[in-house]
Write an enzyme that holds these catalytic residues in place. Structure first.
Site, mmCIF file in Angstrom:
data_model
loop_
_atom_site.group_PDB
_atom_site.id
_atom_site.type_symbol
_atom_site.label_atom_id
_atom_site.label_comp_id
_atom_site.label_asym_id
_atom_site.label_seq_id
_atom_site.Cartn_x
_atom_site.Cartn_y
_atom_site.Cartn_z
ATOM 1 N N ALA A 36 0.878 -1.175 0.000
ATOM 2 C CA ALA A 36 0.000 0.000 0.000
ATOM 3 C C ALA A 36 0.915 1.224 0.000
ATOM 4 O O ALA A 36 2.057 1.151 0.470
ATOM 5 C CB ALA A 36 -0.882 -0.012 1.244
ATOM 6 N N GLY A 59 0.679 -4.965 0.925
ATOM 7 C CA GLY A 59 -0.518 -5.026 0.084
ATOM 8 C C GLY A 59 -0.262 -5.680 -1.271
ATOM 9 O O GLY A 59 -1.201 -6.162 -1.914
ATOM 10 N N GLU A 94 -0.478 -9.279 -0.598
ATOM 11 C CA GLU A 94 -1.909 -9.507 -0.319
ATOM 12 C C GLU A 94 -2.729 -9.514 -1.612
ATOM 13 O O GLU A 94 -3.674 -10.285 -1.752
ATOM 14 C CB GLU A 94 -2.417 -8.441 0.669
ATOM 15 C CG GLU A 94 -1.809 -8.652 2.052
ATOM 16 C CD GLU A 94 -2.054 -7.487 3.004
ATOM 17 O OE1 GLU A 94 -1.730 -6.341 2.642
ATOM 18 O OE2 GLU A 94 -2.584 -7.724 4.098
ATOM 19 N N GLU A 133 4.803 -5.095 7.312
ATOM 20 C CA GLU A 133 4.021 -4.050 8.007
ATOM 21 C C GLU A 133 4.478 -3.789 9.437
ATOM 22 O O GLU A 133 4.397 -2.649 9.910
ATOM 23 C CB GLU A 133 2.527 -4.410 8.011
ATOM 24 C CG GLU A 133 1.821 -4.218 6.673
ATOM 25 C CD GLU A 133 1.916 -5.435 5.760
ATOM 26 O OE1 GLU A 133 2.730 -6.340 6.032
ATOM 27 O OE2 GLU A 133 1.163 -5.469 4.778
HETATM 28 N N1 CAA Z 1 4.635 3.216 -0.660
HETATM 29 C C1 CAA Z 1 5.077 4.394 -1.165
HETATM 30 N N2 CAA Z 1 6.227 4.542 -1.829
HETATM 31 C C2 CAA Z 1 6.972 3.435 -1.994
HETATM 32 C C3 CAA Z 1 6.588 2.179 -1.511
HETATM 33 C C4 CAA Z 1 5.350 2.093 -0.821
HETATM 34 N N3 CAA Z 1 4.888 0.944 -0.348
HETATM 35 N N4 CAA Z 1 7.554 1.287 -1.822
HETATM 36 C C5 CAA Z 1 8.505 1.967 -2.496
HETATM 37 N N5 CAA Z 1 8.168 3.266 -2.602
HETATM 38 C C6 CAA Z 1 8.914 4.344 -3.230
HETATM 39 C C7 CAA Z 1 10.096 4.785 -2.376
HETATM 40 O O1 CAA Z 1 9.695 5.706 -1.388
HETATM 41 C C8 CAA Z 1 11.005 5.389 -3.414
HETATM 42 O O2 CAA Z 1 10.535 6.685 -3.689
HETATM 43 P P1 CAA Z 1 11.582 7.921 -3.845
HETATM 44 O O3 CAA Z 1 12.399 7.546 -5.054
HETATM 45 O O4 CAA Z 1 10.690 9.102 -4.068
HETATM 46 O O5 CAA Z 1 12.395 7.973 -2.600
HETATM 47 C C9 CAA Z 1 10.757 4.531 -4.658
HETATM 48 O O6 CAA Z 1 9.497 3.855 -4.433
HETATM 49 C C10 CAA Z 1 11.812 3.458 -4.864
HETATM 50 O O7 CAA Z 1 11.931 2.718 -3.647
HETATM 51 P P2 CAA Z 1 13.325 2.525 -2.877
HETATM 52 O O8 CAA Z 1 14.245 3.675 -3.137
HETATM 53 O O9 CAA Z 1 13.008 2.209 -1.468
HETATM 54 O O10 CAA Z 1 13.870 1.240 -3.666
HETATM 55 P P3 CAA Z 1 14.829 0.116 -3.100
HETATM 56 O O11 CAA Z 1 15.236 -0.714 -4.272
HETATM 57 O O12 CAA Z 1 15.916 0.701 -2.250
HETATM 58 O O13 CAA Z 1 13.887 -0.772 -2.124
HETATM 59 C C11 CAA Z 1 11.873 -1.921 -1.494
HETATM 60 C C12 CAA Z 1 12.791 -1.473 -2.648
HETATM 61 C C13 CAA Z 1 12.583 -2.974 -0.639
HETATM 62 C C14 CAA Z 1 10.621 -2.512 -2.135
HETATM 63 C C15 CAA Z 1 11.510 -0.688 -0.623
HETATM 64 O O14 CAA Z 1 11.025 0.337 -1.474
HETATM 65 C C16 CAA Z 1 10.476 -0.941 0.416
HETATM 66 O O15 CAA Z 1 10.780 -1.504 1.451
HETATM 67 N N6 CAA Z 1 9.226 -0.491 0.176
HETATM 68 C C17 CAA Z 1 8.142 -0.551 1.151
HETATM 69 C C18 CAA Z 1 7.627 -1.960 1.315
HETATM 70 C C19 CAA Z 1 6.557 -1.967 2.386
HETATM 71 O O16 CAA Z 1 6.782 -1.663 3.539
HETATM 72 N N7 CAA Z 1 5.336 -2.379 1.987
HETATM 73 C C20 CAA Z 1 4.214 -2.450 2.882
HETATM 74 C C21 CAA Z 1 3.411 -1.193 2.827
HETATM 75 S S1 CAA Z 1 2.170 -1.097 4.058
HETATM 76 C C22 CAA Z 1 0.917 -2.074 3.511
HETATM 77 O O17 CAA Z 1 0.963 -2.658 2.456
HETATM 78 C C23 CAA Z 1 -0.252 -2.124 4.442
HETATM 79 C C24 CAA Z 1 -1.299 -3.101 4.106
HETATM 80 O O18 CAA Z 1 -1.175 -4.293 4.303
HETATM 81 C C25 CAA Z 1 -2.588 -2.610 3.682
#
Ligand code: CAA
Length: 257
Positions: free
Chosen positions: A67, A113, A116, A136
């Site tokens: 998400a 998400g 999911e 999460e």
């Molecule tokens: N939401 C918003 N932005 C996101 C995102 C997310 N879930 N995942 C990645 N991005 C964005 C980053 O902020 C980054 O943006 P900027 O360039 O503006 O800084 C861009 O995408 C590229 O990401 P990274 O620089 O982090 O890329 P990376 O290769 O270093 O890492 C990754 C990749 C491991 C996927 C890392 O981006 C990450 O950990 N993302 C988040 C994963 C996460 O926590 N997902 C769960 C979300 S909460 C959820 O889903 C709740 C639910 O169950 C309903």
């Protein structure tokens, strides 16, 4: 063929291909993207030219990275609960209960998400570079789009606890061995493999397929999903949620007291 900004659909040989394309956020799901996928599913539901759906992410890095954290970082408990509820209503339960088979073609990160979304689909094919996880808890959250339920159903309680409580990602190979994925193939073979499975289902009776989906889903009730929505909402606005989401946005490790 019709295109909207971040989700496109094309139909070929009775297969609808839905592609999420939001490269700046690694295809993270915001409310607009969820509504767009919902609209595509609504449009093809009664279309006899569509017998199977394949959902994938654009590019070679991410299926869906979760998400959209930026979108919900300042949400209140009520908004958090509504986020999960509307996600279920518009998308996740719609897919799980869709009357035609839905296959996830997982082409990279499937986190939060994103995993999911893949788990709401009836089958999952992944490329070798895919990474799967429910991170999460590192955000001060729990999975809110069905992860606590569908992951446990797919891989069992012990491994679901491990994935959700550690928040660690697993490889596609491990996902295959756990039964989380149906197949793992090279990135080039991903779509051909998904199409191969889709084509096999197309040969079968649509009415029998529809009833099979209903019957399999009936094994699992919805009480757990509803419970998850409420617990997910309770996480919002807490100090740990603020620390977890801020840490992600500031690109640092969270410090939970
Ligand atoms: N939401 C918003 N932005 C996101 C995102 C997310 N879930 N995942 C990645 N991005 C964005 C980053 O902020 C980054 O943006 P900027 O360039 O503006 O800084 C861009 O995408 C590229 O990401 P990274 O620089 O982090 O890329 P990376 O290769 O270093 O890492 C990754 C990749 C491991 C996927 C890392 O981006 C990450 O950990 N993302 C988040 C994963 C996460 O926590 N997902 C769960 C979300 S909460 C959820 O889903 C709740 C639910 O169950 C309903």
């Amino acid at each position: 063929m019709s295109d909207s900004k971040e989700v496109s659909i094309s139909i070929e040989n009775k297969i609808a291909f839905i592609t999420i394309n939001a490269p700046k956020t690694l295809n993270a799901l915001n409310r607009k993207i969820i509504k767009e996928i919902h609209q595509h599913l609504y449009n093809i539901k009664y279309d006899n030219d569509v017998r199977v759906v394949i959902i994938t992410g654009a590019g070679e890095k991410a299926f869906v990275a979760g998400a959209n954290i930026k979108e919900f970082a300042s949400f209140s408990k009520k908004e958090g609960q509504e986020l999960a509820q509307s996600g279920h209503d518009l998308l996740f339960n719609k897919i799980a209960n869709f009357s035609k088979p839905v296959i996830a073609a997982v082409n990279g990160y499937a986190l939060g998400g994103g995993l999911e979304l893949a788990m709401a689909c009836h089958m999952r094919v992944a490329s070798e570079n895919a990474k799967l996880g429910q991170p999460e808890v590192s955000l001060g959250l729990i999975p809110g789009y069905g992860g606590t339920q569908r992951l446990t159903q797919l891989i069992g309680k012990g491994k679901a606890f491990e994935m959700i409580l550690t928040g660690q990602m697993i490889s596609a190979k491990e996902g295959l061995s756990l039964g989380l994925l149906n197949y793992v193939v090279s990135l080039e073979e991903l779509m051909p493999k998904a199409i191969e499975i889709a084509s096999k289902t197309i040969e079968n009776s649509p009415a029998a397929i529809k009833k099979s989906i209903k019957a399999i889903n009936a094994v699992f009730g919805n009480i757990g999903l509803q419970n998850e929505v409420e617990l997910f909402g309770q996480c919002f606005g807490t100090d740990e949620f603020k620390e977890g989401t801020q840490a992600f946005l500031e690109k640092r490790k969270p410090n939970f007291k």
